[in-house]
Design a protein around this motif. Structure first.
Motif, mmCIF file in Angstrom:
data_model
loop_
_atom_site.group_PDB
_atom_site.id
_atom_site.type_symbol
_atom_site.label_atom_id
_atom_site.label_comp_id
_atom_site.label_asym_id
_atom_site.label_seq_id
_atom_site.Cartn_x
_atom_site.Cartn_y
_atom_site.Cartn_z
ATOM 1 N N LEU A 76 53.958 50.249 -59.260
ATOM 2 C CA LEU A 76 54.292 51.436 -57.833
ATOM 3 C C LEU A 76 52.893 50.498 -56.518
ATOM 4 C CD1 LEU A 76 56.422 52.659 -57.207
ATOM 5 C CD2 LEU A 76 55.609 54.975 -58.057
ATOM 6 N N PRO A 77 52.910 49.843 -55.983
ATOM 7 C CA PRO A 77 52.297 49.363 -55.219
ATOM 8 C C PRO A 77 51.516 50.357 -54.117
ATOM 9 C CG PRO A 77 53.517 48.527 -54.471
ATOM 10 C CD PRO A 77 53.979 48.901 -55.721
ATOM 11 N N ALA A 78 52.095 51.280 -53.291
ATOM 12 C CA ALA A 78 53.051 52.798 -53.121
ATOM 13 C C ALA A 78 53.343 53.968 -53.327
ATOM 14 C CB ALA A 78 53.032 52.666 -51.502
ATOM 15 N N GLY A 79 53.257 55.010 -52.588
ATOM 16 C CA GLY A 79 53.829 56.328 -52.583
ATOM 17 C C GLY A 79 55.069 56.338 -52.201
ATOM 18 N N LEU A 80 56.277 57.312 -51.948
ATOM 19 C CA LEU A 80 57.632 56.269 -51.083
ATOM 20 C C LEU A 80 58.170 58.158 -50.991
ATOM 21 C CD1 LEU A 80 59.427 56.036 -54.796
ATOM 22 C CD2 LEU A 80 58.771 54.343 -52.495
ATOM 23 N N HIS A 81 58.252 58.065 -49.563
ATOM 24 C CA HIS A 81 59.087 60.000 -48.744
ATOM 25 C C HIS A 81 60.508 59.442 -50.005
ATOM 26 C CE1 HIS A 81 55.156 61.043 -47.113
ATOM 27 N NE2 HIS A 81 55.353 61.854 -46.845
ATOM 28 N N ILE A 82 61.078 60.293 -50.133
ATOM 29 C CA ILE A 82 62.186 60.157 -50.082
ATOM 30 C C ILE A 82 63.544 61.704 -49.701
ATOM 31 C CG2 ILE A 82 64.232 60.005 -51.586
ATOM 32 C CD1 ILE A 82 62.099 60.054 -54.208
ATOM 33 N N PRO A 83 63.785 60.636 -48.401
ATOM 34 C CA PRO A 83 64.643 62.123 -47.451
ATOM 35 C C PRO A 83 65.718 63.085 -48.813
ATOM 36 C CG PRO A 83 64.920 59.847 -47.209
ATOM 37 C CD PRO A 83 64.705 59.933 -48.042
ATOM 38 N N ILE A 84 65.759 64.254 -49.324
ATOM 39 C CA ILE A 84 66.128 64.980 -49.639
ATOM 40 C C ILE A 84 68.189 65.039 -49.075
ATOM 41 C CG2 ILE A 84 67.197 67.433 -50.414
ATOM 42 C CD1 ILE A 84 64.268 67.813 -50.495
ATOM 43 N N PRO A 85 68.706 64.430 -50.348
ATOM 44 C CA PRO A 85 69.447 64.567 -49.451
ATOM 45 C C PRO A 85 70.062 65.513 -48.564
ATOM 46 C CG PRO A 85 70.103 63.102 -51.191
ATOM 47 C CD PRO A 85 68.554 63.881 -51.055
ATOM 48 N N GLY A 86 71.620 65.724 -47.933
ATOM 49 C CA GLY A 86 71.679 66.963 -47.049
ATOM 50 C C GLY A 86 70.753 67.597 -46.383
ATOM 51 N N GLU A 87 69.341 67.291 -46.622
ATOM 52 C CA GLU A 87 68.628 68.285 -45.310
ATOM 53 C C GLU A 87 67.798 66.907 -44.460
ATOM 54 O OE1 GLU A 87 66.963 70.973 -46.404
ATOM 55 O OE2 GLU A 87 68.191 71.345 -48.522
ATOM 56 N N SER A 88 67.542 67.671 -43.436
ATOM 57 C CA SER A 88 67.415 66.867 -41.947
ATOM 58 C C SER A 88 65.389 66.819 -42.082
ATOM 59 C CB SER A 88 68.159 67.964 -40.762
ATOM 60 O OG SER A 88 67.227 68.510 -40.672
ATOM 61 N N ASN A 89 65.018 67.818 -42.753
ATOM 62 C CA ASN A 89 63.294 67.241 -43.234
ATOM 63 C C ASN A 89 63.217 67.357 -43.910
ATOM 64 O OD1 ASN A 89 63.794 70.364 -42.299
ATOM 65 N ND2 ASN A 89 62.661 70.638 -40.635
ATOM 66 N N ARG A 90 63.725 67.467 -44.757
ATOM 67 C CA ARG A 90 62.915 67.845 -46.343
ATOM 68 C C ARG A 90 62.674 66.340 -46.963
ATOM 69 N NH1 ARG A 90 64.916 72.367 -49.512
ATOM 70 N NH2 ARG A 90 63.009 72.220 -50.869
ATOM 71 N N PHE A 91 61.055 66.038 -47.724
ATOM 72 C CA PHE A 91 61.136 65.135 -48.419
ATOM 73 C C PHE A 91 60.620 65.097 -49.298
ATOM 74 C CE2 PHE A 91 60.748 63.684 -43.460
ATOM 75 C CZ PHE A 91 61.514 62.966 -43.980
ATOM 76 N N VAL A 92 60.561 64.234 -50.161
ATOM 77 C CA VAL A 92 60.183 64.214 -52.016
ATOM 78 C C VAL A 92 58.935 63.165 -51.958
ATOM 79 C CG1 VAL A 92 60.836 63.939 -54.847
ATOM 80 C CG2 VAL A 92 61.876 65.395 -53.247
ATOM 81 N N LEU A 93 58.103 63.397 -52.716
ATOM 82 C CA LEU A 93 56.537 62.416 -52.499
ATOM 83 C C LEU A 93 56.554 62.018 -53.957
ATOM 84 C CD1 LEU A 93 54.323 64.316 -50.538
ATOM 85 C CD2 LEU A 93 56.433 63.282 -49.291
ATOM 86 N N VAL A 94 56.447 60.072 -53.782
ATOM 87 C CA VAL A 94 56.462 60.203 -55.046
ATOM 88 C C VAL A 94 54.975 59.430 -55.194
ATOM 89 C CG1 VAL A 94 57.454 57.788 -56.608
ATOM 90 C CG2 VAL A 94 58.800 59.300 -55.459
ATOM 91 N N LEU A 95 53.928 59.828 -55.931
ATOM 92 C CA LEU A 95 52.858 59.632 -56.059
ATOM 93 C C LEU A 95 51.848 59.112 -57.013
ATOM 94 C CD1 LEU A 95 51.885 63.161 -54.242
ATOM 95 C CD2 LEU A 95 52.010 61.063 -52.767
#
Ligand SMILES: Cc1cc2nc3c(=O)[nH]c(=O)nc-3n(C[C@H](O)[C@H](O)[C@H](O)COP(=O)(O)OP(=O)(O)OC[C@H]3O[C@@H](n4cnc5c(N)ncnc54)[C@H](O)[C@@H]3O)c2cc1C
Length: 217
Positions: A76-95
């Motif tokens: 995993l060379p970089a982190g991820l921002h995953i949009p939370i399904p069904g939400e317009s402005n919330r994310f889960v971060l993978v670090l």
């Protein structure tokens, strides 16, 4: 910094009750209780702040992170921002971390009832974060890939009571507020780690004004 400027810092001491001119305190190691007198009292007790003054209500919001075992997501060379399904402005971060482990977070869940001294991550939070992760990665990440989880409680100030506004903690402002109780206790609450300097400045300015203190640069 405070100690270097002459402040006396007491650790393991709990404030039991506050007034505008002092506090009743208990040494949690010895059980000894006593009074501290002061020209001004500032309550900066975070998610526990509404237990010490009347007139404010905190809506604790639990933020949980997972710790995944190294390599379960592959390189995993970089982190991820995953949009939370069904939400317009919330994310889960993978670090990804230097040691190969990966942090995944975080949740935003209201906590009802007494505020615990130490927040714990429930299975519902762990399942939610694994589901969001599973919505974008091909590799299955299972419960036994989770080697740890930790949680904290955001001290969100409830400004929605009686307004009919959203009950979701995710919709409550993260801005800080400085409030003075009828007894003259100044409470600073909410905010962010990144705004600590502004929070401190606003709280001290309010204490100086409310308590009529002399202060200079
Ligand atoms: C899940 C989560 C996510 C966050 N995300 C971010 C972010 O993205 N960016 C950011 O900048 N910040 C973030 N923060 C920081 C956060 O929002 C707060 O601003 C910050 O932690 C609150 O600081 P505070 O000093 O008010 O409270 P705290 O850091 O909680 O300090 C309060 C202190 O008061 C003590 N205390 C409580 N009751 C008593 C008592 N009766 N007597 C004596 N001492 C007492 C406690 O032991 C504690 O040491 C996050 C926090 C959490 C939990």
């Amino acid at each position: 910094t405070a100690a270097a400027r002459g402040a006396v810092v007491l650790t393991r001491v709990r404030a039991l009750a506050l007034t505008g001119t002092g506090a009743r305190v208990r040494d949690e190691l010895t059980g000894e209780e006593g009074e501290i007198r002061a020209r001004a009292v500032i309550n900066a007790s975070g998610v526990w702040a509404d237990g010490l003054v009347d007139g404010i209500r905190i809506r604790p919001s639990r933020g949980t992170h997972l710790v995944l075992r190294p390599d379960c997501l592959g390189p995993l060379p970089a982190g991820l921002h995953i949009p939370i399904p069904g939400e317009s402005n919330r994310f889960v971060l993978v670090l990804p971390q230097d040691d190969g482990r990966v942090y995944v977070g975080l949740t935003d869940e209201p906590v009802q009832g007494a505020v615990p001294d130490v927040a714990e991550a429930p299975e519902t939070d762990i399942g939610f974060l694994l589901d969001v992760l599973g919505s974008v990665v091909d590799v299955p990440v299972r419960r036994d890939d989770v080697v740890g989880a930790f949680a904290g409680l955001r001290p969100l100030l409830d400004t929605t009571a009686g307004t009919g506004a959203s009950a979701r903690t995710a919709d409550i402002s993260r801005r800080h507020a400085v409030l003075t109780s009828s007894e003259g206790v100044v409470t600073v609450v909410g905010g962010k780690l990144t705004t600590y300097r502004r929070m401190a400045e606003d709280a001290v300015d309010t204490a100086v004004r409310v308590r009529g203190l002399a202060a200079g640069p």
